[in-house]
Write a protein that holds these residues in place. Structure first.
Motif, PDB file in Angstrom:
ATOM      1  N   GLY A  42       3.127   5.899  -0.646  1.00  0.00           N
ATOM      2  CA  GLY A  42       4.565   5.851  -0.424  1.00  0.00           C
ATOM      3  C   GLY A  42       4.890   5.153   0.878  1.00  0.00           C
ATOM      4  N   GLU A  43       6.183   5.094   1.168  1.00  0.00           N
ATOM      5  CA  GLU A  43       6.663   4.389   2.357  1.00  0.00           C
ATOM      6  C   GLU A  43       7.353   5.344   3.308  1.00  0.00           C
ATOM      7  OE1 GLU A  43       8.573   0.464   2.177  1.00  0.00           O
ATOM      8  OE2 GLU A  43       8.469   0.734   0.004  1.00  0.00           O
ATOM      9  N   TRP A  44       7.107   5.134   4.590  1.00  0.00           N
ATOM     10  CA  TRP A  44       7.752   5.917   5.637  1.00  0.00           C
ATOM     11  C   TRP A  44       9.119   5.302   5.929  1.00  0.00           C
ATOM     12  CZ3 TRP A  44       5.864  10.439   7.432  1.00  0.00           C
ATOM     13  CH2 TRP A  44       4.530  10.731   7.167  1.00  0.00           C
ATOM     14  N   LYS A  45      10.097   5.560   5.059  1.00  0.00           N
ATOM     15  CA  LYS A  45      11.448   5.077   5.288  1.00  0.00           C
ATOM     16  C   LYS A  45      12.426   6.140   4.800  1.00  0.00           C
ATOM     17  CE  LYS A  45      12.071   2.674   0.936  1.00  0.00           C
ATOM     18  NZ  LYS A  45      12.501   1.487   0.245  1.00  0.00           N
ATOM     19  N   GLU A  46      13.572   6.222   5.460  1.00  0.00           N
ATOM     20  CA  GLU A  46      14.578   7.198   5.086  1.00  0.00           C
ATOM     21  C   GLU A  46      14.967   7.026   3.632  1.00  0.00           C
ATOM     22  OE1 GLU A  46      18.452   8.056   7.288  1.00  0.00           O
ATOM     23  OE2 GLU A  46      16.954   8.111   8.906  1.00  0.00           O
ATOM     24  N   GLY A  47      14.969   8.123   2.880  1.00  0.00           N
ATOM     25  CA  GLY A  47      15.292   8.091   1.459  1.00  0.00           C
ATOM     26  C   GLY A  47      14.091   7.776   0.578  1.00  0.00           C
ATOM     27  N   GLY A  48      12.967   7.429   1.199  1.00  0.00           N
ATOM     28  CA  GLY A  48      11.757   7.112   0.450  1.00  0.00           C
ATOM     29  C   GLY A  48      10.951   8.362   0.128  1.00  0.00           C
ATOM     30  N   TYR A  49       9.997   8.196  -0.748  1.00  0.00           N
ATOM     31  CA  TYR A  49       9.126   9.302  -1.159  1.00  0.00           C
ATOM     32  C   TYR A  49       7.689   9.002  -0.756  1.00  0.00           C
ATOM     33  CZ  TYR A  49      12.988  10.897  -4.058  1.00  0.00           C
ATOM     34  OH  TYR A  49      14.206  11.345  -4.499  1.00  0.00           O
ATOM     35  N   ILE A  50       6.982  10.064  -0.366  1.00  0.00           N
ATOM     36  CA  ILE A  50       5.554   9.966  -0.070  1.00  0.00           C
ATOM     37  C   ILE A  50       4.859  11.136  -0.748  1.00  0.00           C
ATOM     38  CG2 ILE A  50       3.767  10.013   1.716  1.00  0.00           C
ATOM     39  CD1 ILE A  50       5.722   8.759   3.620  1.00  0.00           C
ATOM     40  N   THR A  56      -8.967  15.182  -6.245  1.00  0.00           N
ATOM     41  CA  THR A  56      -9.524  16.215  -7.110  1.00  0.00           C
ATOM     42  C   THR A  56      -8.516  17.311  -7.458  1.00  0.00           C
ATOM     43  OG1 THR A  56     -10.393  17.449  -5.224  1.00  0.00           O
ATOM     44  CG2 THR A  56     -11.877  15.873  -6.278  1.00  0.00           C
ATOM     45  N   GLN A  57      -7.609  17.628  -6.514  1.00  0.00           N
ATOM     46  CA  GLN A  57      -6.703  18.744  -6.755  1.00  0.00           C
ATOM     47  C   GLN A  57      -5.232  18.366  -6.823  1.00  0.00           C
ATOM     48  OE1 GLN A  57      -7.451  22.213  -4.345  1.00  0.00           O
ATOM     49  NE2 GLN A  57      -9.589  21.656  -4.104  1.00  0.00           N
ATOM     50  N   GLY A  58      -4.884  17.155  -6.420  1.00  0.00           N
ATOM     51  CA  GLY A  58      -3.476  16.788  -6.393  1.00  0.00           C
ATOM     52  C   GLY A  58      -2.850  17.175  -5.069  1.00  0.00           C
ATOM     53  N   GLY A  59      -1.538  17.374  -5.077  1.00  0.00           N
ATOM     54  CA  GLY A  59      -0.858  17.697  -3.824  1.00  0.00           C
ATOM     55  C   GLY A  59       0.635  17.810  -3.984  1.00  0.00           C
ATOM     56  N   THR A  60       1.353  17.257  -3.019  1.00  0.00           N
ATOM     57  CA  THR A  60       2.793  17.447  -2.932  1.00  0.00           C
ATOM     58  C   THR A  60       3.510  16.124  -2.660  1.00  0.00           C
ATOM     59  OG1 THR A  60       4.500  18.763  -1.798  1.00  0.00           O
ATOM     60  CG2 THR A  60       2.675  17.985  -0.450  1.00  0.00           C
ATOM     61  N   LYS A  61       4.754  16.069  -3.074  1.00  0.00           N
ATOM     62  CA  LYS A  61       5.577  14.879  -2.871  1.00  0.00           C
ATOM     63  C   LYS A  61       6.767  15.270  -2.000  1.00  0.00           C
ATOM     64  CE  LYS A  61       7.879  11.313  -5.633  1.00  0.00           C
ATOM     65  NZ  LYS A  61       8.111  10.897  -7.036  1.00  0.00           N
ATOM     66  N   VAL A  62       7.066  14.429  -1.003  1.00  0.00           N
ATOM     67  CA  VAL A  62       8.195  14.688  -0.115  1.00  0.00           C
ATOM     68  C   VAL A  62       9.195  13.546  -0.188  1.00  0.00           C
ATOM     69  CG1 VAL A  62       6.758  16.017   1.492  1.00  0.00           C
ATOM     70  CG2 VAL A  62       7.216  13.596   1.970  1.00  0.00           C
ATOM     71  N   ILE A  63      10.427  13.861   0.163  1.00  0.00           N
ATOM     72  CA  ILE A  63      11.433  12.830   0.423  1.00  0.00           C
ATOM     73  C   ILE A  63      11.603  12.780   1.940  1.00  0.00           C
ATOM     74  CG2 ILE A  63      13.387  14.436   0.137  1.00  0.00           C
ATOM     75  CD1 ILE A  63      14.975  11.956  -0.941  1.00  0.00           C
ATOM     76  N   ILE A  64      11.700  11.566   2.465  1.00  0.00           N
ATOM     77  CA  ILE A  64      11.943  11.385   3.892  1.00  0.00           C
ATOM     78  C   ILE A  64      13.454  11.512   4.094  1.00  0.00           C
ATOM     79  CG2 ILE A  64      11.698   9.885   5.902  1.00  0.00           C
ATOM     80  CD1 ILE A  64       8.988  10.611   4.704  1.00  0.00           C
ATOM     81  N   GLU A  65      13.876  12.617   4.670  1.00  0.00           N
ATOM     82  CA  GLU A  65      15.301  12.864   4.848  1.00  0.00           C
ATOM     83  C   GLU A  65      15.871  12.143   6.062  1.00  0.00           C
ATOM     84  OE1 GLU A  65      16.334  16.999   2.781  1.00  0.00           O
ATOM     85  OE2 GLU A  65      15.426  17.240   4.767  1.00  0.00           O
ATOM     86  N   GLU A  66      15.053  12.001   7.103  1.00  0.00           N
ATOM     87  CA  GLU A  66      15.543  11.358   8.321  1.00  0.00           C
ATOM     88  C   GLU A  66      14.373  10.809   9.116  1.00  0.00           C
ATOM     89  OE1 GLU A  66      18.286  12.395  12.242  1.00  0.00           O
ATOM     90  OE2 GLU A  66      17.442  14.043  11.086  1.00  0.00           O
ATOM     91  N   ILE A  67      14.564   9.624   9.659  1.00  0.00           N
ATOM     92  CA  ILE A  67      13.618   9.069  10.626  1.00  0.00           C
ATOM     93  C   ILE A  67      14.426   8.544  11.809  1.00  0.00           C
ATOM     94  CG2 ILE A  67      11.989   7.220  11.155  1.00  0.00           C
ATOM     95  CD1 ILE A  67      10.828   7.430   8.447  1.00  0.00           C
ATOM     96  N   VAL A  68      14.122   9.062  12.981  1.00  0.00           N
ATOM     97  CA  VAL A  68      14.649   8.524  14.232  1.00  0.00           C
ATOM     98  C   VAL A  68      13.432   7.931  14.933  1.00  0.00           C
ATOM     99  CG1 VAL A  68      15.814   9.012  16.408  1.00  0.00           C
ATOM    100  CG2 VAL A  68      16.426  10.319  14.333  1.00  0.00           C
ATOM    101  N   PRO A  69      13.322   6.593  14.978  1.00  0.00           N
ATOM    102  CA  PRO A  69      12.114   5.964  15.527  1.00  0.00           C
ATOM    103  C   PRO A  69      11.677   6.556  16.866  1.00  0.00           C
ATOM    104  CG  PRO A  69      13.543   4.300  14.583  1.00  0.00           C
ATOM    105  CD  PRO A  69      14.314   5.596  14.563  1.00  0.00           C
ATOM    106  N   ASN A  70      10.373   6.880  16.911  1.00  0.00           N
ATOM    107  CA  ASN A  70       9.709   7.432  18.093  1.00  0.00           C
ATOM    108  C   ASN A  70      10.159   8.844  18.466  1.00  0.00           C
ATOM    109  OD1 ASN A  70       8.365   4.963  18.301  1.00  0.00           O
ATOM    110  ND2 ASN A  70       9.965   4.140  19.622  1.00  0.00           N
TER     111      ASN A  70
END
Length: 147
Positions: A42-50, A56-70
């Motif tokens: 995925g991409e590290w951008k606001e509104g994007g999904y990672i 072997t086991q899978g995992g979790t999906k997140v939405i990037i709700e907010e990024i304030v650089p640094n």
């Protein structure tokens, strides 16, 4: 929901630590605190999904709700994924309790060469033990940054 906070001081500038946390090449080196073979897509951008998962086991999906650089990255867990990174049906209570969990990263400048990285997890108390891996993950991340 329970708020759990973990932090570590890293001897690197704030912008360096911010970039490094998003660096896919170093992610497996510190995410191994939860298990070997961790990766993300995925991409590290606001509104994007990672998706954060292992093959072997899978995992979790997140939405990037907010990024304030640094300064800040705010995410919310929105789905579970299988080892092929395909969303799966929520089949048990633990999966349903995980959805909606929040993961927030704060990058605080201590000096020109020192950053305090704080991770805040807001999740069901059922995951408190699993979140206990954060101190190890942060120590591994610090070592990667300072190497």
């Amino acid at each position: 929901m329970k708020k759990l906070t973990y932090s570590i001081k890293i001897n690197k500038p704030q912008d360096f630590v911010f970039r490094k946390i998003k660096d896919k090449s170093v992610y497996p080196g510190w995410a191994k605190a939860w298990g070997e073979g961790m990766s993300y897509e995925g991409e590290w951008k606001e509104g994007g999904y990672i998706s954060f998962f292992d093959k072997t086991q899978g995992g979790t999906k997140v939405i990037i709700e907010e990024i304030v650089p640094n300064e800040t990255i705010k995410t919310k867990h929105v789905a579970m994924v299988n080892p092929q990174n395909i969303e799966v049906e929520l089949t048990d209570d633990m999966m349903r309790k995980w959805i909606g969990s929040q993961e927030i990263y704060h990058f605080k400048r201590e000096s020109d060469t020192k950053t305090n990285l704080e991770v805040v997890m807001i999740t069901d108390e059922a995951f408190e033990e699993m979140m206990g891996a954060w101190p190890k993950a942060l120590q591994l991340f610090k070592e990667i940054c300072e190497a």
